[in-house]
Design a protein around this motif. Structure first.
Motif, mmCIF file in Angstrom:
data_model
loop_
_atom_site.group_PDB
_atom_site.id
_atom_site.type_symbol
_atom_site.label_atom_id
_atom_site.label_comp_id
_atom_site.label_asym_id
_atom_site.label_seq_id
_atom_site.Cartn_x
_atom_site.Cartn_y
_atom_site.Cartn_z
ATOM 1 N N LEU A 1 -5.008 6.790 7.891
ATOM 2 C CA LEU A 1 -6.090 7.051 8.910
ATOM 3 C C LEU A 1 -7.383 7.271 8.481
ATOM 4 O O LEU A 1 -8.261 7.499 7.965
ATOM 5 C CB LEU A 1 -5.258 9.212 8.625
ATOM 6 N N ASP A 2 -8.473 6.931 9.464
ATOM 7 C CA ASP A 2 -9.471 6.653 9.659
ATOM 8 C C ASP A 2 -10.324 8.357 10.091
ATOM 9 O O ASP A 2 -10.275 8.541 11.114
ATOM 10 C CB ASP A 2 -10.584 5.799 10.127
ATOM 11 N N GLU A 3 -10.973 8.682 9.338
ATOM 12 C CA GLU A 3 -11.655 10.654 9.623
ATOM 13 C C GLU A 3 -10.608 10.963 10.770
ATOM 14 O O GLU A 3 -10.619 11.561 11.359
ATOM 15 C CB GLU A 3 -12.661 10.351 9.821
ATOM 16 N N PRO A 4 -8.971 11.660 9.977
ATOM 17 C CA PRO A 4 -8.174 12.117 11.027
ATOM 18 C C PRO A 4 -8.904 13.277 11.886
ATOM 19 O O PRO A 4 -7.947 13.541 12.755
ATOM 20 C CB PRO A 4 -6.911 12.091 10.288
ATOM 21 N N LYS B 1 -16.439 3.242 3.925
ATOM 22 C CA LYS B 1 -14.932 3.765 3.864
ATOM 23 C C LYS B 1 -13.710 2.691 4.749
ATOM 24 O O LYS B 1 -13.285 2.508 4.906
ATOM 25 C CB LYS B 1 -14.928 4.843 4.492
ATOM 26 N N SER B 2 -14.852 3.005 6.327
ATOM 27 C CA SER B 2 -13.805 1.836 7.551
ATOM 28 C C SER B 2 -13.832 0.768 6.815
ATOM 29 O O SER B 2 -13.144 0.572 7.050
ATOM 30 C CB SER B 2 -14.798 2.559 8.593
ATOM 31 N N THR B 3 -14.372 0.578 6.308
ATOM 32 C CA THR B 3 -14.478 -0.583 6.291
ATOM 33 C C THR B 3 -13.983 -1.470 5.205
ATOM 34 O O THR B 3 -13.311 -2.254 4.789
ATOM 35 C CB THR B 3 -16.665 -1.741 5.637
HETATM 36 MG MG MG Z 1 -16.442 5.477 8.984
#
Ligand code: MG
Ligand code: ADP
Length: 260
Positions: free
Chosen positions: A155-158, A44-46
């Motif tokens: 938003l990454d894991e807000p 996901k973050s990638t």
């Molecule tokens: Mg991540």
């Protein structure tokens, strides 16, 4: 019919010989809240960082607001808002000072008081980041994504690490930003968050998208297979009980409704 504002085709990311993203394709429609769901390590973050033009891809193509990340990364950066990890803020600066600093970096002229009001932090303008609660820090991080009036925010894991009240306050904030016409792409591993917030979700696992649809359609598809929950379905969950019991007054700065 809404237009795609993000188009991803056959996106691949390799770290050395390890393929973290394995040729995924999806569109994000203008104005929607789109969720990338999946367990830790799913990619996901990638994926998000490649869309944000912060990380090089290995193969595939990505268009953001009609621009290719290969040829127009600078213009793309000016049209998107990126949530930085709150640890990245100078802890000794006040919120006002930080917004002025970002204005200088972006070359923008955002009104700090207005930005802080949008995230219910007016009374914290002269507080330092280290004096904020977790929920307040996250709301401030979201305020900073809006300094350049972006068309899309990422938003990454807000809500990771927030208590239920702060999480729900953040959900209302994210919805209020959508109401202003901003497209939002977020990652989460909280399914109830995705169900509450997202118009559509892509479920990622081991670098692949294994399902993509509205939460409703995904649930209906599962029910059609004859799936039944083991437990009787109730209209409330334990989290609702917790919020009802503790909700009002624990941390008023994270429970106030957000006005739009
Ligand atoms: Mg991540
Ligand atoms: P998620 O955000 O879904 O948890 P990530 O995109 O962070 O997943 O990571 C996907 C996979 O890529 C994981 O197996 C992770 O260990 C690996 N990975 C992430 N960043 C790097 C990196 N800089 N170098 C090598 N491997 C990485």
């Amino acid at each position: 019919m809404k237009q795609p504002i993000i188009q991803v085709q056959q996106l691949v990311k390799k770290y050395g010989s390890f393929e973290a993203v394995k040729g995924i394709s999806f569109d994000v429609m203008e104005g929607e809240i789109f969720g990338l769901l999946g367990p830790n390590g799913a990619g996901k973050s990638t994926t998000l960082e490649i869309l944000e033009t912060l990380r090089e891809k290995t193969a595939g193509s990505v268009w953001i607001d009609g621009l290719s990340i290969d040829t127009d990364p600078a213009t793309i950066k000016s049209r998107i808002g990126i949530q930085l990890q709150t640890a990245g803020f100078y802890p000794g600066l006040t919120l006002l000072e930080l917004i002025r600093l970002f204005n200088g970096l972006y070359g923008t002229n955002a009104d700090p008081q207005e930005l802080l009001a949008q995230v219910q932090l007016t009374d914290k303008a002269n507080a330092t980041v280290k004096a904020l609660s977790g929920g307040q820090k996250q709301r401030f991080a979201i305020a900073t994504t809006r300094i350049n009036q972006p068309r899309i925010i990422f938003l990454d894991e807000p809500s990771t690490g927030l208590d239920p009240q702060a999480r729900r306050s953040l959900w209302e904030l994210i919805r209020s930003i959508q109401k202003n016409g901003t497209t939002i792409v977020l990652t989460t591993h909280y399914m109830e968050e995705a169900e509450y917030l997202c118009n559509r979700v892509a479920i990622m696992d081991q670098g692949k998208i294994i399902a993509i649809d509205t939460p409703d359609n995904l649930i209906d598809a599962l029910l059609k297979t004859g799936f039944e929950r083991k437990k009787e379905l109730k209209q409330a969950g334990l989290e609702d009980v917790f919020i009802q019991l503790t909700g009002h007054g624990i941390d008023t700065n994270t429970t106030e409704p957000v006005n739009t």
